[in-house]
Write a protein that holds these residues in place. Structure first.
Motif, short mmCIF file in Angstrom:
data_model
loop_
_atom_site.label_atom_id
_atom_site.label_comp_id
_atom_site.label_asym_id
_atom_site.label_seq_id
_atom_site.Cartn_x
_atom_site.Cartn_y
_atom_site.Cartn_z
N GLY A 7 0.80 -1.22 0.00
CA GLY A 7 0.00 0.00 0.00
C GLY A 7 0.83 1.27 0.00
O GLY A 7 0.29 2.37 -0.08
N LEU A 8 2.16 1.12 0.08
CA LEU A 8 3.03 2.30 0.10
C LEU A 8 3.18 2.88 -1.30
O LEU A 8 3.19 2.16 -2.28
CB LEU A 8 4.41 1.94 0.67
CG LEU A 8 4.43 1.46 2.12
CD1 LEU A 8 5.85 1.13 2.54
CD2 LEU A 8 3.83 2.49 3.04
N ASN A 9 3.31 4.17 -1.37
CA ASN A 9 3.44 4.89 -2.64
C ASN A 9 4.92 5.11 -2.95
O ASN A 9 5.63 5.73 -2.16
CB ASN A 9 2.71 6.23 -2.53
CG ASN A 9 2.59 6.96 -3.83
OD1 ASN A 9 3.50 6.93 -4.65
ND2 ASN A 9 1.47 7.63 -4.02
N LYS A 10 5.38 4.60 -4.08
CA LYS A 10 6.79 4.72 -4.45
C LYS A 10 7.25 6.17 -4.57
O LYS A 10 8.43 6.46 -4.38
CB LYS A 10 7.06 3.98 -5.76
CG LYS A 10 6.99 2.47 -5.62
CD LYS A 10 7.42 1.76 -6.86
CE LYS A 10 8.84 1.34 -6.95
NZ LYS A 10 9.58 0.85 -5.85
N ALA A 11 6.35 7.08 -4.82
CA ALA A 11 6.72 8.49 -4.95
C ALA A 11 7.28 9.04 -3.64
O ALA A 11 8.05 10.00 -3.64
CB ALA A 11 5.51 9.32 -5.38
N ARG A 17 11.26 13.76 -0.92
CA ARG A 17 9.85 13.91 -1.31
C ARG A 17 8.94 13.74 -0.10
O ARG A 17 7.95 14.44 0.04
CB ARG A 17 9.49 12.91 -2.40
CG ARG A 17 10.17 13.23 -3.70
CD ARG A 17 9.76 12.30 -4.80
NE ARG A 17 10.74 12.40 -5.86
CZ ARG A 17 11.01 11.45 -6.71
NH1 ARG A 17 10.36 10.31 -6.65
NH2 ARG A 17 11.92 11.63 -7.65
N LEU A 18 9.31 12.83 0.78
CA LEU A 18 8.55 12.64 2.01
C LEU A 18 8.59 13.92 2.84
O LEU A 18 7.57 14.36 3.38
CB LEU A 18 9.14 11.46 2.81
CG LEU A 18 8.38 10.99 4.02
CD1 LEU A 18 7.03 10.40 3.63
CD2 LEU A 18 9.19 9.96 4.78
N GLY A 19 9.75 14.55 2.91
CA GLY A 19 9.90 15.81 3.64
C GLY A 19 9.10 16.94 3.01
O GLY A 19 8.43 17.70 3.72
N ILE A 20 9.17 17.06 1.70
CA ILE A 20 8.41 18.11 0.99
C ILE A 20 6.92 17.95 1.29
O ILE A 20 6.24 18.91 1.66
CB ILE A 20 8.67 18.07 -0.53
CG1 ILE A 20 10.12 18.46 -0.84
CG2 ILE A 20 7.68 18.97 -1.27
CD1 ILE A 20 10.54 18.18 -2.28
N MET A 21 6.44 16.73 1.14
CA MET A 21 5.01 16.49 1.37
C MET A 21 4.63 16.73 2.82
O MET A 21 3.57 17.28 3.10
CB MET A 21 4.63 15.07 0.94
CG MET A 21 4.67 14.85 -0.56
SD MET A 21 3.52 15.88 -1.50
CE MET A 21 1.94 15.23 -0.96
N SER A 22 5.48 16.34 3.75
CA SER A 22 5.20 16.54 5.18
C SER A 22 5.06 18.02 5.50
O SER A 22 4.13 18.43 6.20
CB SER A 22 6.29 15.91 6.04
OG SER A 22 6.33 14.53 5.86
N VAL A 23 5.99 18.83 5.00
CA VAL A 23 5.93 20.27 5.24
C VAL A 23 4.66 20.85 4.63
O VAL A 23 3.95 21.64 5.27
CB VAL A 23 7.18 20.98 4.68
CG1 VAL A 23 7.01 22.50 4.72
CG2 VAL A 23 8.43 20.57 5.44
N ARG A 81 -2.79 15.17 -1.39
CA ARG A 81 -3.25 14.97 -0.01
C ARG A 81 -3.78 13.55 0.16
O ARG A 81 -3.46 12.85 1.12
CB ARG A 81 -4.33 16.00 0.32
CG ARG A 81 -4.72 16.04 1.77
CD ARG A 81 -5.60 17.24 2.09
NE ARG A 81 -4.95 18.51 1.84
CZ ARG A 81 -4.06 19.09 2.64
NH1 ARG A 81 -3.69 18.48 3.74
NH2 ARG A 81 -3.54 20.25 2.34
N ASP A 82 -4.57 13.08 -0.80
CA ASP A 82 -5.13 11.72 -0.74
C ASP A 82 -4.02 10.67 -0.81
O ASP A 82 -4.03 9.71 -0.05
CB ASP A 82 -6.13 11.49 -1.88
CG ASP A 82 -7.40 12.32 -1.74
OD1 ASP A 82 -7.66 12.85 -0.63
OD2 ASP A 82 -8.12 12.44 -2.75
N ALA A 83 -3.08 10.85 -1.73
CA ALA A 83 -1.99 9.89 -1.90
C ALA A 83 -1.10 9.83 -0.66
O ALA A 83 -0.71 8.74 -0.21
CB ALA A 83 -1.15 10.25 -3.13
N ALA A 89 -1.20 5.94 6.10
CA ALA A 89 -2.09 4.91 6.65
C ALA A 89 -1.52 3.52 6.41
O ALA A 89 -1.57 2.65 7.30
CB ALA A 89 -3.49 5.04 6.04
N ALA A 90 -0.98 3.29 5.21
CA ALA A 90 -0.38 1.98 4.90
C ALA A 90 0.85 1.73 5.78
O ALA A 90 1.06 0.61 6.25
CB ALA A 90 0.00 1.92 3.42
#
Length: 100
Positions: A7-11, A17-23, A81-83, A89-90
């Motif tokens: 269920g994890l997203n490779k992106a 990228r995880l940091g960018i999205m978290s911020v 946001r959904d991704a 969640a995964a």
């Protein structure tokens, strides 16, 4: 493949990228220099990863001028946001399943 991680997203495998999205999930928006400073990135590294997230439709980039200075800011799209929420969640489900 390890069971439960499908269920994890490779992106979001990249910590950048995880940091960018978290911020961006925690803030309405963030400008280029703020992200660069918070994540300790070079211009090129941030630009490359932001472009990848933008191409996936996960973030939106807005370029404008403030006075005579260029300003680039980023926001999370609804798809992003959904991704990201599904990815977290995964990850949480996997951690709960492996906690013995």
């Amino acid at each position: 493949m390890i069971s439960g991680l499908d269920g994890l997203n490779k992106a979001f495998e990249s910590k950048i990228r995880l940091g960018i999205m978290s911020v961006l999930m925690a803030n309405e928006s963030a400008d280029f220099n703020t992200l660069k400073s918070l994540l300790g990135l070079t211009d090129g590294n941030l630009a490359s990863h932001a472009r990848s997230l933008e191409e996936l439709g996960y973030i939106q980039c807005e370029k404008k001028f403030i006075g005579r200075k260029p300003n680039t800011s980023f926001t999370v799209t609804e798809a992003g946001r959904d991704a990201f929420t599904a990815h977290i969640a995964a990850l949480e489900a996997f951690l709960k399943a492996t906690n013995m």
